[in-house]
Each structure stands twice: as C-alpha cells, then as structure tokens.
Design an enzyme around this catalytic site. Sequence first.
Site, PDB file in Angstrom:
ATOM      1  N   HIS B 356       0.939  -1.159   0.104  1.00  8.49           N
ATOM      2  CA  HIS B 356      -0.035  -0.048  -0.120  1.00  8.49           C
ATOM      3  C   HIS B 356       1.024   1.259   0.029  1.00  8.49           C
ATOM      4  O   HIS B 356       0.276   2.203  -0.319  1.00  8.49           O
ATOM      5  CB  HIS B 356      -0.967  -0.007   1.165  1.00  8.49           C
ATOM      6  CG  HIS B 356      -2.207   0.664   1.079  1.00  8.49           C
ATOM      7  ND1 HIS B 356      -2.270   1.836   0.260  1.00  8.49           N
ATOM      8  CD2 HIS B 356      -3.354   0.393   1.605  1.00  8.49           C
ATOM      9  CE1 HIS B 356      -3.589   2.400   0.185  1.00  8.49           C
ATOM     10  NE2 HIS B 356      -4.295   1.444   0.960  1.00  8.49           N
ATOM     11  N   ASP B 360      -2.470   2.448  -4.200  1.00  8.24           N
ATOM     12  CA  ASP B 360      -3.712   2.396  -3.394  1.00  8.24           C
ATOM     13  C   ASP B 360      -4.951   1.406  -3.833  1.00  8.24           C
ATOM     14  O   ASP B 360      -4.425   0.699  -4.752  1.00  8.24           O
ATOM     15  CB  ASP B 360      -4.498   3.762  -3.570  1.00  8.24           C
ATOM     16  CG  ASP B 360      -3.361   4.867  -3.055  1.00  8.24           C
ATOM     17  OD1 ASP B 360      -2.671   4.687  -1.968  1.00  8.24           O
ATOM     18  OD2 ASP B 360      -3.149   6.014  -3.802  1.00  8.24           O
TER      19      ASP B 360
END
Lengths: 339, 376
Positions: B356, B360
């Site tokens: 992450h 995203d």
Amino acid sequence: MAVAVRTLSFRDAINEALGQEMERDPRVVLMGEDVAGGATLPGFEREDAWGGVLGVTKGLVQRFGRERVLDTPISESAFIGAAVGAAATGLRPVAELMFVDFFGVCMDQIFNQGAKLRYMFGGKAAVPLVIRTMIGAGFRAAGQHSGCHYSVFTHMPGLKCVVPSTPADAKGLLTAAIRDDDPIMFFEHKLLYDLQGEVPSGEHVIELGRADVKRPGDRVTVVAIGRMVHLSLEAAETIAAEGVEVEVVDPRTVSPLDEDTILGSVRKTRRLVVVDEDNPRCSLAADLVALVATQAFDDLDAPPQTVTAPHTPVPFSPPLEDFYVPTSTRIVDAIRATL
Amino acid sequence: MPKLGMAMKKGTLKRWLVAEGGAVEQGKPLLEVMTEKINAVVESPASGVLGRIVATPSIELPVGALLALIGGPGDSFPPAEELGGAPTVAATAPVPSAGAASEVLASPAARRLARDLGIEIAQVPPSAPGKRITTDDVEALAEAREAVRLTPVATGRSIPFTGIRKIVAERLHESLQGMAQVTISREADVTGLIALRERLAPGFEAASGIHLTYTDLLVEIVARLLTEHTQLNATLEGDAIVVPDAVHMGVAVALEDGLIVPVIRDAHCRPLREIASDRAQLATKAQDGTLSLNEVEGGTFTISNLGAFGADSFTPIVNPPQCAILGVGRIVQKPLVVDGEMQVRATMWLSLTFDHRLVDGAPAARFLQALADRLA
C-alpha cells in the site's frame, strides 16, 4: 606415635611444641626478651619464669637451663642478628620478637641476612631459624604493639610465613617450622593465646604450605588468616541459617601459599571473600584476590570481596580499635555482597 | 565466491565436493554455494590440485572472497590463516556482537557457562532486575529449556531450522515487516478461461507435448494486463519507485522443504507456447534443485496458484522487492445469477496482495476487475 588428644590453650600448645622439639634436638635454643625471666637466677629461686611477656615459654628454662633458654637485652637488632648467625652456624634457634611492630630495628638481620643467605651462598648455607612474634589488635596496646604485618614478610623471598589459628595448628606448624631448614616467621595472635582446643599430645607435625578447610561449604569461599578464621566461622554459622553454606579456608602458611586449595574452593563456590586483619594495601588480601582474578577469572560469579583493617596504624582509643578490627558482621555483609 | 547472478552480493559456502589435496578438473563440480535464492553447484575454474581450502562451510562470504587455491601437484600452499581463512560472518547462527554482550551485567563464570551451553548471555534473566547474571541464572534457563524440550506434549522430531527453510522464513518475515501489505479479493467467473484452455490444450499437446495449465494461461493474461496496470509491476529501490519495461513473471513452486519462485522472462510479450514451455521446465528444475540464479531473480510480479491443492482463497505475501502478488484459488462450479437468470458457472477466487506504500486500493481493485473481465 601417641595420638592422645586433650584440650590445651593456644599458648600451652606452642609451649608444648617448643619443649618437645628441645627434648628431641639439642640444637634447638630459645632467645628473646624475658623468655626465661628471673627464674633460676640467684635470689629468684622461688620465682617462676616470666616465660616471655605473655608467658608462652614459661617453665622451659627450668627444664632446659639458661644455656638453651637465653634472656637477651632489649636490642632486637642484636639478638635477632645473633639468632641468624647461630642458625647459619649449626644451631636451630627459636627467637622471640616480642611484638611484630618491632621488626624495624632488626629488619636488616631478617631480610638482608637471614632470608638471603641460602641464595647468596648457592644453597650451601642454611638458616634454620624460627622467629616467633606476636601480632594483632584488640589488646588495647596501641599502635606500636598491635599490628599484623605478616604481609610485609610474605612479600620477602627467602622467608616462610606461618599464621596459625588453632592450638593444634600452632603446635603442628611450629614443630614443622623448627625442623625446617629455612628462616621462618611464626605469627601468634595475642588474642588467641587463651583459646582452648584439642591438641594431639605426642609428636604432631603439620606440613608447611598446606591450607586447611576449617568448614566445608559450596556457596562462598572465605579465605581467612589467623584470628580471622574464628570470626569467619562465626559469620558462616550466622549465614548458614539462611541456607548459604560458606567454606572457610585457612591458608595457615601464607608463604609458601597453598594456591591449589584456595583455587579449588573458589572453582567450586565461584565466590571469594578474603578476611585479613592486616592493612589492605599490597597485602595478603590483595594478593589472594589477585591470585583468584588471574587464575580463576572465568570461575567467578561475583567480584571478590575483602574484609580488612583500614589503611591506618591500630588506634589506641578502644571504640576506634573495635572499629578497626574486622568483625563477623562485616564478614557476613561481604558474603552477602557476593550472592 | 563466484557471482552467480546479477543481484548476488554474498553467498554461503555449503560444502566442498572435493577434499583438500584432491584432484580437480576444469568444469567439474567443486563446491556448493547457497545464496538467498538458490543452491548452486560451482564448477572448478581450472584443473590441478585443490591445494588449500581457505573458506569453511556455513560461512557467508562476499562475492569475490577467496575460497581456495588450486595449483599443480607438488606445489606448496600457504596455510589458510595466512590467506584470510578466518571466518568473518557466520551465516546460520549469527554471533551476538561483542558490544551487545558486554552491555549485559554477567559474571565471568556465567558468561563461560552460557558460551559452553550455547545460550546467548543477553537472554538469561537475572535473579532480580539489575542484578548480575550468575551461573545459577544460566543453569536455571538451561534447565527450563531442557524441561520444555522434555515435556511429553512436545514429543516429535526436531528439524534444524536452517538452509532453504530459514531463507524462506527470513524473506517472508522481512516482507511483512517491511511493507504495508493489503489483500483484496474477489470471486471471478472463469467460464471463459476454461473454454480457452479446452480450446488450446489439445493443440499444445499435439504440437509440442506441453500440458497446458491454467497457470500458464493466467501468466500470459496477467502479464499482458500488467502492461496497462504498471504500478502493480513496480519495485521500490531505495528512494525510487522503479517501473520496469518488461513483466518477468514469478510463479511460486512448492518444494518438499520450502518454496521457490522461478521467473518467466518477458511474459508480457512472449507467446503462450513459450510461456507454457518455460514454466514446465522451470517447475521441473525447481523440484530437482537445479535452478540457476538467473532463473530465480529479477521477477517483477508473482502468481501463486493453490487451486490444485483445493484452496478457495488465501492472502499471499509479497515477494520483495516486488510490490504485488496474485493468489489464485480453485475453480468450482456453482450457481450464479447471470443477466437475471440462475446459471451454473465456474468461478475462482482471486486475491491480490499489494504494498500500500506504492499502490492504493482503487487501482488495485481496478486491476482485479480487469482481470476478472478477461477470465469471464
């Protein structure tokens, strides 16, 4: 040999050793200030001998005569020098240096003559001399009559140094010392003279250079010298109540030193406390700690502890003198510090 | 220490295959080296006598480190110590640094006992906080460990936690420690995938004897898709997010004692036939332990397919320095509502784990969406 055992005082055990060795060997003679006293002199027929300032040699002049029990002038340099010369030329003198604190006036005779002759004559000379001397504080005798100072003599090569702690050891070690061909300093703690203990009655010889385990234990090794052995045994009893078994090792002969027994004990317990009434700097306490630190470093579970007198002369003030001498309480504290 | 691949910086000498003083021949196996990725047999660079072994096994050495001297018969060789033979870094059992050990308050006897028992002194609890650690404390810990070892519930065999198992463990742990990993999952209708395989498989079998698998098809489809979703094909190198031009697809292969991920190069542009052929060969080599270092490094994305083992879905762990991995579950027939009608369709769970920090959730989900569309 007879092995009957009876109770004698430390003083009488020394007296017995002297008497037995004088019986055994006519070359053994006693010298010192008042070792005979007035006894046997004209006008003093009904007096008993002084037998030294604290009566250790009492009765010997009556048995062996003034030819072998020699009262000397108050001149340590003279009679210690005479004793060294007599030893080098065939006698086996036992000289009494009344208090070890007086060693200054006869140090040349002891250190530069007696201790070195065997070496300087390539082993062809021997000095079979014993110098008995009183040590120790606690007698309210002030700074000039109360020191221990065996560390000073232990430092000197050529001398053997004996510090007995019990009547039996005193007899056995003094007998061995008289029979030994080297000059020997024999240190008698004045507070031990009245100590009672079992002593073999016949010939009793304890080899010099052998330590004695006065109390077996596995948790902490306490190496104690002379009178300190008894305080250490007391401390060991106290702390045994807490389940801590202390081994009390008495070197008995501090030169030569029984390193094996001391190191063996420390390797078992991994902890060392040295109890020494002598002054602490350049002392036996420091020497024993150095021995263990260099030879058994990896066996240690705690920093070695020392319980010694402070680095001062013995004070005359009774409270200060009591503070000066190690106590069993201080020994217990030192033992605790290793746990 | 030979450099067996582009990224190799150090290697662990596993064992010598020739004893000191033995004859060696150029091109014949001389020693085994273990890198972070593979075990490899290193061949002798010359013929003669293995005169002096300098490096001892189990020691991690940098590339270029002297391993041994080869000479002619009768040559004399300096002793290993003079050649820097003292081991520098222990690979399997790192020695605690002197600094760390000396900060611990412990007696000399305790330190010696701990050393003898193989216990790190810093792990020994003192009898009270701030107290010096003594042999009693070391013995207590040793006894406690022994008691644990001897507890009946713990009966069984003990397997050394070393070698490939240890490397896999370290890398996976490092991966989870070092990244912000998120897994998103979805169920995909794979009716199209099944049809595709049924259509192509007989031809592959007939033409080149290759058994076409779903994994092969997934490698091709995912690799091509990644050229459009480049951030999932990226790697983090220092301060830069590097987006490679190519997709080198790692395919996880389960081994007896671990896991290895051989890489199919340029999977985004090579024909399916080559992909399938590569994958089959690499899988065989992986099982035989004969993969070379360049066959296991340089991957940009990984697929892990546990469908064959009956798993529905799982959360795969990213294979660093890659930033994403696709976990594939089994194909099942199930009723599905399609265009308002109940139909029996084949479905498969897809699980995408991604870092992450680099990607995203939305772009990752879009990738899965696109993949599902291709498989339907």
